[in-house]
Structure formats: structure tokens, C-alpha cells
Write a protein that holds these residues in place. Sequence first.
Motif, short mmCIF file in Angstrom:
data_model
loop_
_atom_site.label_atom_id
_atom_site.label_comp_id
_atom_site.label_asym_id
_atom_site.label_seq_id
_atom_site.Cartn_x
_atom_site.Cartn_y
_atom_site.Cartn_z
N ALA A 75 50.08 18.82 25.28
CA ALA A 75 48.73 19.27 24.96
C ALA A 75 48.24 20.31 25.96
CB ALA A 75 47.77 18.09 24.94
N LEU A 76 48.54 20.09 27.24
CA LEU A 76 48.12 21.02 28.28
C LEU A 76 48.74 22.40 28.08
CD1 LEU A 76 46.84 21.76 31.02
CD2 LEU A 76 48.83 20.73 32.14
N PHE A 77 50.04 22.45 27.84
CA PHE A 77 50.73 23.73 27.74
C PHE A 77 50.60 24.38 26.37
CE2 PHE A 77 52.52 22.18 31.66
CZ PHE A 77 52.71 23.33 32.40
N ASN A 78 49.98 23.69 25.44
CA ASN A 78 49.74 24.27 24.12
C ASN A 78 48.24 24.42 23.84
OD1 ASN A 78 52.43 24.58 22.40
ND2 ASN A 78 52.65 22.80 23.75
N ASN A 79 47.46 24.48 24.93
CA ASN A 79 46.04 24.82 24.88
C ASN A 79 45.22 23.89 24.00
OD1 ASN A 79 47.50 27.99 24.63
ND2 ASN A 79 46.58 27.23 26.50
N LYS A 80 45.59 22.62 24.00
CA LYS A 80 44.83 21.63 23.26
C LYS A 80 43.81 20.91 24.15
CE LYS A 80 48.63 20.89 20.00
NZ LYS A 80 47.99 21.62 18.89
N LEU A 81 43.85 21.20 25.44
CA LEU A 81 42.90 20.61 26.37
C LEU A 81 41.90 21.62 26.90
CD1 LEU A 81 45.16 18.19 28.45
CD2 LEU A 81 43.17 17.55 27.09
N MET A 82 42.35 22.85 27.06
CA MET A 82 41.48 23.91 27.58
C MET A 82 42.06 25.25 27.13
SD MET A 82 42.42 23.48 31.59
CE MET A 82 44.05 23.81 32.24
N SER A 83 41.38 26.30 27.43
CA SER A 83 41.77 27.62 26.94
C SER A 83 43.03 28.13 27.64
CB SER A 83 40.64 28.62 27.17
OG SER A 83 40.47 28.86 28.56
N ALA A 84 43.67 29.12 27.01
CA ALA A 84 44.83 29.77 27.61
C ALA A 84 44.46 30.43 28.93
CB ALA A 84 45.41 30.80 26.65
N GLU A 85 43.23 30.95 29.02
CA GLU A 85 42.77 31.58 30.26
C GLU A 85 42.67 30.56 31.39
OE1 GLU A 85 41.38 31.95 27.29
OE2 GLU A 85 41.91 34.04 26.86
N SER A 86 42.16 29.37 31.08
CA SER A 86 42.06 28.32 32.09
C SER A 86 43.43 27.84 32.53
CB SER A 86 41.24 27.14 31.56
OG SER A 86 39.89 27.51 31.37
N LEU A 87 44.36 27.70 31.57
CA LEU A 87 45.72 27.29 31.92
C LEU A 87 46.37 28.30 32.85
CD1 LEU A 87 48.12 25.37 31.56
CD2 LEU A 87 48.79 26.72 29.56
N LYS A 88 46.16 29.57 32.58
CA LYS A 88 46.73 30.62 33.43
C LYS A 88 46.20 30.51 34.85
CE LYS A 88 47.41 35.64 33.70
NZ LYS A 88 47.13 36.95 33.06
N ILE A 89 44.93 30.20 34.99
CA ILE A 89 44.33 30.02 36.31
C ILE A 89 44.93 28.81 37.01
CG2 ILE A 89 42.19 29.42 37.52
CD1 ILE A 89 40.70 31.01 35.34
N MET A 90 45.20 27.76 36.25
CA MET A 90 45.70 26.51 36.82
C MET A 90 47.12 26.62 37.35
SD MET A 90 46.01 22.81 34.90
CE MET A 90 46.39 21.33 35.82
N LEU A 91 47.97 27.38 36.67
CA LEU A 91 49.39 27.41 37.00
C LEU A 91 49.67 28.28 38.21
CD1 LEU A 91 50.95 27.70 33.43
CD2 LEU A 91 50.53 25.64 34.78
N PRO A 92 50.57 27.83 39.10
CA PRO A 92 50.95 28.68 40.24
C PRO A 92 51.72 29.90 39.77
CG PRO A 92 52.34 26.73 40.10
CD PRO A 92 51.27 26.55 39.08
#
Length: 449
Positions: free
Chosen positions: A267-284
Motif C-alpha cells: 500500500a505504501l509503495f503504491n500510493n494507497k496511504l499517501m501521495s506519490a509526492e509524500s512517498l518521494k519525500i519519505m524515501l532516502p
Amino acid sequence: MNIITSTFSVLKQSSAIIVLSATVISTQLSAQKKIDTYFDHLFSNNKMMGSVAVSYKDSIIYTKAFGYADVDAKLMNNTDTKFRIGSITKTFTGVLVLKAVEEQKLKLEDRLSAYFPQVKNAEKITIRQLLNQRTGIFNFTEIEGEDEWERKFHTQKEFMDFFINKKSNFEPGAEYEYSNTNYALLGFILEKLYQKSYAEILNEKICTPLRLKNTYYSFEVDSKKNEAISYNIQNRYVRNAVTNFSNHPASGGIASTPTDLNKFLYALFNNKLMSAESLKIMLPMEEGEYGMGIFRFPMGKNLVYEHGGRVENYFSDYWYFPKEELGVVQFTNAVNIDMDKIMFVLTKYAYQIQPELPDFNKTPELSVKEFADIKGTYFTEDKKESATVSSDGNNLVFQGAESRQTYIPLTFKNKTTFEYDKIKIIFDPKKHQLTIYQDNIVKVFRQKV
């Protein structure tokens, strides 16, 4: 004698690395039987008790639970048994903070002083720096006496008082240093923002939407709720000192199953929890860099995001391959083997590479008889300390009985002498004893015969 070592692992860029190029398998009976045998082999040789799962896209392609959840009650682990996941909790907390940012409840550049001005350098520390572990705030789990302190329930104020007078290790933003305190504070901030407990926020924002029925935060382990108890592997399973997880808020207190964690990762890596922009910020962005509750490393040509955890002898790990949409998760409540080896076995299984069964009755330098002469559990004369010597299939390994004692691999010097760092261990098979030389301390352990 307390031989403390950090968790060691197979070097992820060594010759053991596999290049994943084949097609991920669907569940195949023959393949499943072979990997089932591997985990049964670990349990029967007292190397591990726990639960594992492999996911491909949004489906679980393998799951296995083995060993005891409760040794005294003879209750076995099953695929719904919950394990404490330690610092993997930080990945959940990172998601919750970024969701709060999306809801405009806070900004990443907000200062810690708006919530906890009493913390040293609070006016300089941002939410982003807390997430990225770049604050300099002292790690509360490194405070002398913390092992005893964490066994009892503590309020938020008592938690703050426990570390508040410790000096900062560096100026905020100047360096990276992993500190559990950073994520404990993030949990407290979330509670202030939502006026709810961390457990309620976790359930509302993640567990309920994803239908994670076996994931939650609570203070105490309860075997009656199908939660695994933590053990050290000696000549018997020794129950660890009990942790009260009120002392690991948002940093290490979540209970879950490998299946639930795989669902969360997908779910996290397929943007079911938050936006793609937020995921990009989260990942190193770089190897070795800490993102917002997550690490990354390369495996051949494959990019892997990961986090591990440990509290008591609950060890946990996840690897997620975003390009391949592959998730690999393992949780243990007793272990005496390098967990990276198991993660490689699970990953290889997904690519139709079957495991070999390690021979735990010898090492490359010792024959079966020579190994049999020195293996087993040893005790000090006063019986207050014990240690077990075994094989992980490659090395002679030593594991003390302390609740935080990681097993350590011993380097062969001769048939009776082994070393680790500055520690020397000499065996006397005829006397059924071993002698440990560490710094200026000499301690003798003997087997019961």
C-alpha cells in the motif's frame, strides 16, 4: 560477563548478492515444500522460531510460521501470531507524520520547540530532522539502567524526564545518528496534533483503511491474544525480561504479522496511504542514507528499501523491491542465526532458487566430533550467567543469556581457541569448560555433565 555486540549481518554487497532477473514465481507446491523443510530444519536445530511471508504485487505467495509462541503452554506460532516489530515501527510513524503534513496539521520545517521547548536545541530542531535522525538528541535506549527502567510503565512526562538532561551529541542538522528518542517525540507530537493516543491514530490512519487486523500498538505482550513471547535460545528456551512498550512510543512498540506488514508495504509503495509526492519525500535518495523511517540498499541491479528492528529477542526485517513489487518479511521471537541469510533464502525462493539445508553439527574448521566436544550451554560457578555455543553452518557462535545478547560469530584460531574482536575464548573439552578473556577480565564457564 556481558559480551555486547551490534547486530551483524551478511554484507549486502558481497559475493552472496543475487541478481534478480527471473520471473517471480506463483505459489508452487514443490517449491513450497522445499522451503517449508528449510524453516522446519531451523526450528528443529534450535536456530529460530518465528514467522515469515513473501508477497508479489498485492498477493501473498508464501507464508510460514514455526516454533513456539509460548513455550510453557506449548502454543505454536501460526500465521496470525503477532510479534513485536521493534524499530520497523518507525516506518509506520514516518507515514503518520507525512499524512499529518498532507492534512496541513504541521509542516516539515516546524520546530520541536512548538511542542517540547524543554528539549535541548528544540528551537533549532525541525520535524524533518527528527524524521531523518539528524537532531543530535541523545538516544534514550543508551542510557545506563535503561534495561531495568523500560520494564515498567512510564507516562509521557516520566519518559521526557528520563532523557531530558542528557547533552546533545551534535548540533541539529550537522550529522546523522540513529536515535530512538527522535521517533518517540514524533509519536508524542502526533498525539498532541490529533488529541488521540498513538494507538488510536495508527488504527484510524493505517490499520483500519488497509484492514490490518493483526497490527496495533499496545503496552504489554499478551500470549492470550496470540502474541509470541520472546526467548533466548540456550539448552532450553529462556524467557527474556519483559519490556513495557509504553517506553517505546512510536519508535518500537507495534505488534504485527509478516502478512500484515507486506500488505502495508504494498500500500505504501503504491500510493494507497499517501501521495506519490509524500512517498518521494519519505524515501532516502542515496544508499546508506536514512529517509523518514526507512533505509535503502542495492542488491545487484535491484533497489531495495528496508528496515529492521529488535526489542528483547524479537528480531524483525523487511525488504521491499519496488520495481519488482516484491516484499520479504521475517519476524522472530527466538533466533541464533544471521537473519540476512534467511532474508536471502526467502528472496531467492521468489525467483525459484531453492535453499540448501545448513549442517549445524560442524563448522568448516571442526569435525562433527570436535564440534560435539565443545558445543552446548555453559554456566558460571554461581549459575548467574550462562552462554550457549553452537554452529550457524559456517561459524562457531556464542550467545549469552542476557535479553539483549546478540549471538556473535567466533573466528577460528585453533581447535580450542576462538576470537571475536578483542575477546578470546579458550575451550577445555576434557574439563567441559570455556574461559573468556575480555579486557582484563577472565571468566570461567562450565557445562553440566
